[in-house]
Write an enzyme that holds these catalytic residues in place. Structure first.
Site, PDB file in Angstrom:
ATOM      1  N   LYS A  88       0.863  -1.177   0.000  1.00 28.86           N
ATOM      2  CA  LYS A  88       0.000   0.000   0.000  1.00 28.86           C
ATOM      3  C   LYS A  88       0.901   1.229   0.000  1.00 28.86           C
ATOM      4  O   LYS A  88       1.916   1.249   0.720  1.00 28.86           O
ATOM      5  CB  LYS A  88      -0.881  -0.037   1.260  1.00 28.86           C
ATOM      6  CG  LYS A  88      -1.885   1.086   1.391  1.00 28.86           C
ATOM      7  CD  LYS A  88      -2.738   0.885   2.645  1.00 28.86           C
ATOM      8  CE  LYS A  88      -3.838   1.921   2.772  1.00 28.86           C
ATOM      9  NZ  LYS A  88      -4.716   1.657   3.941  1.00 28.86           N
ATOM     10  N   SER A 163      -9.726   1.440   2.824  1.00 33.47           N
ATOM     11  CA  SER A 163      -8.868   2.233   1.978  1.00 33.47           C
ATOM     12  C   SER A 163      -7.825   1.426   1.197  1.00 33.47           C
ATOM     13  O   SER A 163      -7.353   1.884   0.163  1.00 33.47           O
ATOM     14  CB  SER A 163      -8.141   3.279   2.825  1.00 33.47           C
ATOM     15  OG  SER A 163      -7.311   2.650   3.773  1.00 33.47           O
ATOM     16  N   SER A 187      -9.873  -1.021   6.962  1.00 34.89           N
ATOM     17  CA  SER A 187      -9.257  -0.856   5.644  1.00 34.89           C
ATOM     18  C   SER A 187      -8.468  -2.029   5.109  1.00 34.89           C
ATOM     19  O   SER A 187      -8.018  -1.987   3.965  1.00 34.89           O
ATOM     20  CB  SER A 187      -8.347   0.371   5.643  1.00 34.89           C
ATOM     21  OG  SER A 187      -9.136   1.515   5.505  1.00 34.89           O
TER      22      SER A 187
HETATM   23  N1  GLN Z   1     -13.181   3.642   6.179  1.00 41.22           N
HETATM   24  C1  GLN Z   1     -12.684   4.056   7.447  1.00 41.22           C
HETATM   25  C2  GLN Z   1     -12.309   5.513   7.384  1.00 41.22           C
HETATM   26  O1  GLN Z   1     -12.552   6.110   6.409  1.00 41.22           O
HETATM   27  C3  GLN Z   1     -11.506   3.207   7.835  1.00 41.22           C
HETATM   28  C4  GLN Z   1     -10.284   3.550   7.097  1.00 41.22           C
HETATM   29  C5  GLN Z   1      -9.094   2.730   7.516  1.00 41.22           C
HETATM   30  O2  GLN Z   1      -9.228   1.685   8.151  1.00 41.22           O
HETATM   31  N2  GLN Z   1      -7.914   3.244   7.187  1.00 41.22           N
HETATM   32  O3  GLN Z   1     -11.774   6.067   8.277  1.00 41.22           O
END
Ligand code: GLN
Length: 500
Positions: A88, A163, A187
């Site tokens: 990532k 994400s 994410s």
């Molecule tokens: N979707 C969640 C957010 O927008 C989690 C994101 C994540 O785990 N980095 O914060």
């Protein structure tokens, strides 16, 4: 959809599991260079559609693969030696730019590797590239990337989740054998679920966060995406463990996760929580597949036990106080002076304002504003401190439940992958994609997402949450289910994907 094992044809190197690739590499039936070339060819073939990569690292991959072959020839191979891995683009790497999918890091190159990168590099893994994400990991679909949206290999009109959507899509599409992502509120698990692969969020503290660009420091955790639970165990073993450079990493020994996969859940006590079913917006196909999975565990000899997690319903609201508050503090460092983008201006203050105004995307700005608000004097006690108290209650629910059970089952997400654009105008709808994943983050617990069927031709995912630092039991349960169900053997139809 294609099904590995449905034909007797030789499996091509991009369809290998990590464990299978390891065996072939060690027996010298396949070289690391061949394996890297096969993945580079696959990336070139599918990338015009999937768009998982912000920065491909083909040159580095070829060099690393050649070095891996030497290590293998010398009889010094480790589990990750010669394995094509994607990262990532939120992990610092010395040999490729690190962007966090944000314009504010334009041109940024880290002077050091993150710990997980360093460990994989030392083991002679082969880095194929840096993968797309929502900007600073804030989102559930990769649509908040400042660069482009990654597409779901099962249906390119749909999101891959987020994400870490690039990390999930790359494994599903055969662009890497394994990838790493980060999970602050879901994410890793949610995109793994949307793309039909395995994704693990380890216990907070299990994997060092040094060199992971910080979003919400009390929640962020690094973990792998793979095509099988055994693969997940292998890469977790390579990245886990104490690191003096991350004071929150736990000084605990790392078990041999792969050796603990017995294939049995006989006698295991498995919690089912009412709070993890029948929420608003839950798709019937998801509910049905997850309930069928619970039954499979019972048939395999586990005992299903009802547990109660009443405070879990507050996990999402407390997360959206806690995570933005920490983000607003963490992101203060992007000021146009130290890293990346710097917008020219007359005064220092104007440089800050311009750089941040031009460099951050709308969701990141929303989080910074929410977080700054809840940390402001006068609101701090009402919001931030209150959220921390509720967080303790959420954790206590889990502590109590784990007095009775070894793991807890839940859906990973209430829906399958949604169409691109469907939720971009409604942040609340987007936030709801993580309703089942966020409780484990708030409590710091490990959770794995594994395939458990299909609904409307799209993957459905089961989540298994465990006790703190008990990834071994989570992996054992996941592996037993996977071997019994075989859902992990389905792959998206690549020929159809690229013919579109
Ligand atoms: N979707 C969640 C957010 O927008 C989690 C994101 C994540 O785990 N980095 O914060």
């Amino acid at each position: 959809m294609t099904h590995i094992g449905a034909t007797t044809e030789m499996v091509v190197p991009v369809d290998l599991s990590l464990a299978e690739a390891r065996r072939l590499l060690d027996k010298r039936e396949l070289s690391a260079v061949e394996l890297a070339e096969a993945h580079i060819a696959r990336i070139e073939q599918v990338e015009p559609v999937v768009q998982a990569f912000i920065t491909p690292m083909f040159e580095q991959a070829r060099e690393m693969a050649a070095a891996a072959d030497e290590t293998i020839a010398a009889g010094e191979a480790r589990p990750m030696t010669g394995i094509p891995v994607g990262l990532k683009d939120i992990f610092c790497t010395v040999d490729a730019p690190t962007t966090a999918a944000s314009k504010i890091l334009a041109g940024y190159r880290s002077p050091y590797d993150g710990t997980v990168v360093e460990r994989l590099r030392a083991d002679k893994a082969v880095f194929v590239g840096k993968l797309n994400t929502d900007e600073f990991a804030m989102g559930s679909s990769t649509e908040n990337s400042a660069f482009f949206t990654t597409r779901n290999p099962w249906d390119p009109t749909r999101v891959p989740g987020g994400s870490s959507g690039g990390s999930a899509a790359a494994v599903a599409a055969g662009q890497a054998i394994a990838t790493l992502g980060s999970d602050t509120g879901g994410s890793i698990r949610q995109p793994a679920g949307f793309c039909g692969v395995v994704g693990l969020k380890p216990t907070y503290g299990r994997v060092s966060r040094f060199g992971l660009i910080a979003f919400a420091s009390s929640l962020d955790q690094i973990g792998p995406f793979t095509r099988s639970v055994e693969d997940c165990a292998m890469i977790l073993g390579a990245i886990a463990g104490h690191d003096p450079r991350d004071s929150t990493s736990a000084p605990l020994p790392v078990p041999d996760y792969a050796a603990g996969l017995t294939g049995s859940v006989r006698g295991m006590r498995i919690g089912i929580a009412r709070e993890f079913s029948a929420v608003e917006g839950m798709e019937p196909g998801v509910q049905a597949a997850c309930e069928a999975a619970y039954e499979t565990f019972a048939k395999l000899g586990a005992t299903l036990v009802p547990v109660e997690l009443p405070y879990s319903k507050y996990a999402l609201p407390t997360y959206y106080i806690t995570a933005p508050a920490e983000a607003s503090a963490n992101l203060a460092r992007y000021d146009g002076v130290k890293y990346g983008l710097s917008s020219e201006a007359e005064t220092l203050l104007e440089t800050y304002l311009r750089t941040r105004g031009e460099g951050f995307g709308p969701e990141v700005k929303r989080r910074i504003m929410l977080g700054t608000y809840s940390l402001a004097s006068g609101y701090y006690d009402a919001y931030y401190v209150k959220a921390q108290k509720v967080r303790t209650l959420i954790k206590r629910d889990f502590d109590r439940a784990f007095e009775q059970v070894d793991v807890i089952l839940a859906p990973t997400s209430p829906t399958v992958a949604f169409p691109i654009g469907a939720r971009t105008d409604d942040p609340l709808q987007m936030y709801l994609a993580d309703i089942f994943t966020i409780p484990a983050n708030m409590a710091g617990l490990p959770g794995i997402a594994i395939p458990c069927g299909f609904s409307d031709g799209l993957p459905v995912s089961l989540q298994i949450i465990g006790r703190a630092f008990d990834e071994a039991t989570v992996l054992r349960a996941a592996h037993a289910y996977e071997q019994a169900s075989g859902w992990h053997t389905y792959r998206p139809d690549i020929a159809r994907l690229v013919a579109r």
